[in-house]
Design a protein around this motif. Sequence first.
Motif, mmCIF file in Angstrom:
data_model
loop_
_atom_site.group_PDB
_atom_site.id
_atom_site.type_symbol
_atom_site.label_atom_id
_atom_site.label_comp_id
_atom_site.label_asym_id
_atom_site.label_seq_id
_atom_site.Cartn_x
_atom_site.Cartn_y
_atom_site.Cartn_z
ATOM 1 N N ALA A 300 0.819 -1.213 0.000
ATOM 2 C CA ALA A 300 0.000 0.000 0.000
ATOM 3 C C ALA A 300 0.851 1.260 0.000
ATOM 4 C CB ALA A 300 -0.933 0.005 1.209
ATOM 5 N N ASP A 301 2.151 1.108 0.132
ATOM 6 C CA ASP A 301 3.055 2.261 0.130
ATOM 7 C C ASP A 301 3.253 2.749 -1.312
ATOM 8 O OD1 ASP A 301 5.062 4.137 0.392
ATOM 9 O OD2 ASP A 301 6.338 2.881 1.641
ATOM 10 N N PRO A 302 2.843 3.984 -1.619
ATOM 11 C CA PRO A 302 2.995 4.489 -2.989
ATOM 12 C C PRO A 302 4.420 4.909 -3.345
ATOM 13 C CG PRO A 302 2.052 6.186 -1.616
ATOM 14 C CD PRO A 302 2.167 4.956 -0.741
ATOM 15 N N ASP A 303 5.327 4.856 -2.363
ATOM 16 C CA ASP A 303 6.739 5.162 -2.608
ATOM 17 C C ASP A 303 6.903 6.546 -3.246
ATOM 18 O OD1 ASP A 303 9.447 5.172 -3.034
ATOM 19 O OD2 ASP A 303 9.525 3.250 -4.083
ATOM 20 N N ALA A 304 6.707 7.559 -2.427
ATOM 21 C CA ALA A 304 6.737 8.937 -2.918
ATOM 22 C C ALA A 304 8.085 9.301 -3.539
ATOM 23 C CB ALA A 304 6.402 9.896 -1.782
ATOM 24 N N VAL A 305 9.151 8.742 -3.008
ATOM 25 C CA VAL A 305 10.483 9.035 -3.559
ATOM 26 C C VAL A 305 10.572 8.526 -5.000
ATOM 27 C CG1 VAL A 305 12.955 8.562 -3.358
ATOM 28 C CG2 VAL A 305 11.600 9.027 -1.302
ATOM 29 N N SER A 306 10.070 7.321 -5.217
ATOM 30 C CA SER A 306 10.039 6.761 -6.571
ATOM 31 C C SER A 306 9.161 7.601 -7.489
ATOM 32 C CB SER A 306 9.523 5.320 -6.521
ATOM 33 O OG SER A 306 9.319 4.797 -7.811
ATOM 34 N N PHE A 307 8.043 8.097 -6.951
ATOM 35 C CA PHE A 307 7.134 8.948 -7.713
ATOM 36 C C PHE A 307 7.869 10.192 -8.219
ATOM 37 C CE2 PHE A 307 2.848 7.422 -7.663
ATOM 38 C CZ PHE A 307 2.109 8.352 -8.381
ATOM 39 N N ASP A 308 8.620 10.811 -7.346
ATOM 40 C CA ASP A 308 9.378 12.006 -7.726
ATOM 41 C C ASP A 308 10.379 11.689 -8.827
ATOM 42 O OD1 ASP A 308 8.075 13.726 -5.990
ATOM 43 O OD2 ASP A 308 9.524 13.438 -4.364
ATOM 44 N N ALA A 309 11.024 10.535 -8.713
ATOM 45 C CA ALA A 309 11.992 10.129 -9.738
ATOM 46 C C ALA A 309 11.303 9.927 -11.079
ATOM 47 C CB ALA A 309 12.699 8.845 -9.308
ATOM 48 N N ASP A 310 10.104 9.325 -11.054
ATOM 49 C CA ASP A 310 9.358 9.131 -12.293
ATOM 50 C C ASP A 310 9.038 10.463 -12.961
ATOM 51 O OD1 ASP A 310 9.228 6.320 -12.221
ATOM 52 O OD2 ASP A 310 7.540 6.375 -10.831
ATOM 53 N N ALA A 311 8.648 11.441 -12.158
ATOM 54 C CA ALA A 311 8.334 12.762 -12.707
ATOM 55 C C ALA A 311 9.573 13.423 -13.291
ATOM 56 C CB ALA A 311 7.727 13.645 -11.623
ATOM 57 N N GLN A 312 10.689 13.319 -12.596
ATOM 58 C CA GLN A 312 11.936 13.898 -13.092
ATOM 59 C C GLN A 312 12.360 13.245 -14.405
ATOM 60 O OE1 GLN A 312 13.489 16.497 -11.960
ATOM 61 N NE2 GLN A 312 12.571 16.787 -9.938
ATOM 62 N N GLN A 313 12.181 11.953 -14.500
ATOM 63 C CA GLN A 313 12.556 11.244 -15.729
ATOM 64 C C GLN A 313 11.662 11.653 -16.899
ATOM 65 O OE1 GLN A 313 12.697 7.014 -14.956
ATOM 66 N NE2 GLN A 313 14.213 7.249 -13.327
ATOM 67 N N ALA A 314 10.347 11.773 -16.631
ATOM 68 C CA ALA A 314 9.430 12.190 -17.697
ATOM 69 C C ALA A 314 9.778 13.583 -18.206
ATOM 70 C CB ALA A 314 7.991 12.158 -17.186
ATOM 71 N N LYS A 315 10.163 14.457 -17.293
ATOM 72 C CA LYS A 315 10.566 15.806 -17.691
ATOM 73 C C LYS A 315 11.858 15.757 -18.505
ATOM 74 C CE LYS A 315 11.663 20.416 -15.888
ATOM 75 N NZ LYS A 315 11.874 21.244 -14.661
ATOM 76 N N ALA A 316 12.776 14.904 -18.093
ATOM 77 C CA ALA A 316 14.077 14.811 -18.772
ATOM 78 C C ALA A 316 13.941 14.349 -20.215
ATOM 79 C CB ALA A 316 14.996 13.869 -18.003
ATOM 80 N N VAL A 317 12.932 13.521 -20.511
ATOM 81 C CA VAL A 317 12.764 13.025 -21.884
ATOM 82 C C VAL A 317 11.705 13.822 -22.645
ATOM 83 C CG1 VAL A 317 13.561 10.716 -21.312
ATOM 84 C CG2 VAL A 317 11.107 11.232 -21.174
ATOM 85 N N GLY A 318 11.287 14.946 -22.085
ATOM 86 C CA GLY A 318 10.393 15.849 -22.796
ATOM 87 C C GLY A 318 8.926 15.472 -22.786
ATOM 88 N N LEU A 319 8.520 14.617 -21.834
ATOM 89 C CA LEU A 319 7.122 14.199 -21.767
ATOM 90 C C LEU A 319 6.354 14.857 -20.630
ATOM 91 C CD1 LEU A 319 7.483 10.383 -22.532
ATOM 92 C CD2 LEU A 319 6.734 12.203 -24.081
ATOM 93 N N LEU A 320 7.009 15.770 -19.913
ATOM 94 C CA LEU A 320 6.369 16.469 -18.792
ATOM 95 C C LEU A 320 6.988 17.853 -18.675
ATOM 96 C CD1 LEU A 320 4.265 15.685 -16.537
ATOM 97 C CD2 LEU A 320 6.230 15.279 -15.045
ATOM 98 N N ASP A 321 6.138 18.853 -18.482
ATOM 99 C CA ASP A 321 6.637 20.229 -18.388
ATOM 100 C C ASP A 321 7.213 20.531 -17.014
ATOM 101 O OD1 ASP A 321 5.908 20.831 -21.009
ATOM 102 O OD2 ASP A 321 3.896 21.454 -20.424
ATOM 103 N N SER A 322 6.560 20.040 -15.976
ATOM 104 C CA SER A 322 6.990 20.313 -14.609
ATOM 105 C C SER A 322 7.001 19.031 -13.799
ATOM 106 C CB SER A 322 6.051 21.325 -13.940
ATOM 107 O OG SER A 322 6.325 21.437 -12.551
#
Length: 349
Positions: A300-322
């Motif tokens: 049930a742990d959503p792993d917030a640290v992993s979530f942040d990494a996913d967002a950073q990666q999406a931004k790095a490859v141009g699939l997320l603005d922020s």
Amino acid sequence: MRSILTGAAVLAGGALLAAGCSSGGSSSSAAAGGTSSAGGSAPVTVRLGYLANITHAPALIGVKNGYFAKQLGSAGTLKTTVYTSGTQETTAILAGQIDAAYVGPNPAINAWQKSNGTAIKVISGAATGGASVVVKPGITSAAQLKGQSLATPSLGNTQDVAVRYWLKQQGLATSTTGGGDVAIKPTAPNSASVLEFKSGQIAGGSEPSPYDVEMVQAGGKVLLKEPGVTTVLMVTQPFLKAHPDIVVDLLKANLESIDYIKSNPAAAATAANDELAAYTGKPLKSSVLTPAFSEITFTADPDAVSFDADAQQAKAVGLLDSADLTGIFDLAPLNALLSAAGQASVSDG
């Protein structure tokens, strides 16, 4: 009530979504946020989406074993829709077609960002791990993928972002249109990627369980195990505000599924497989089911640290603005249930 939404149905256009129809021919008359009578006595219609993946086993088991129905009781009626990708679920959430969904972190992040933080809240985790980049046996490094094609479930989904970012770290470019050093080919349903791999049309794929396992059993090898959270449970903010008790019922059912997996793994795998077969038309072979379950940690742990990494990666490859995810989690109801059960709370960061 169950329905199945295929990629073709979603891509047919907004008219289909607006009509609330699925490829199975069913339709929903429930307004966004569910229905209730003027006197408040009618059950709330809870429209839940998830994928036909083993990484979504808590949803599959919750439906198969009746945990959602039990927890909702007379207060709610569950209507489920099975999608072929989390990207489709994001579209449905933003169109007001479902109230809650089991999704990967990147589709949840996309829903958050596209709505400027007004559409959804992540209320629980469900699964961690259970996704891999599988390639032809002769490929031993990222460099050998130059000029090759890899499949992913959909543009911008968690496995799509993960493989694009990994390739970028290896000095290989990709594009959203299939160009670059490595052609990324979003393919739905996931089973189609397995067939393309078997026929030699692609060099491999970045796929969730059980499809990564099927590729391995088709002669592939794991080039990269993708770490981090794979599946979370999110709800729309209007539904959460209107029906907080119903949301708690969803959380109870999710926790019951996870507890069942931990205490009865073999029976849980069978239950998930039976429900999966109701949508795909055939169950997974035991030779696929067992390793598919074993590569996933259900939590049930959503792993917030992993979530942040996913967002950073999406931004790095141009699939997320922020990559700012401030406020995306609402874990207070989950932590209240965990505390009452004598279990440790989970963190939103």
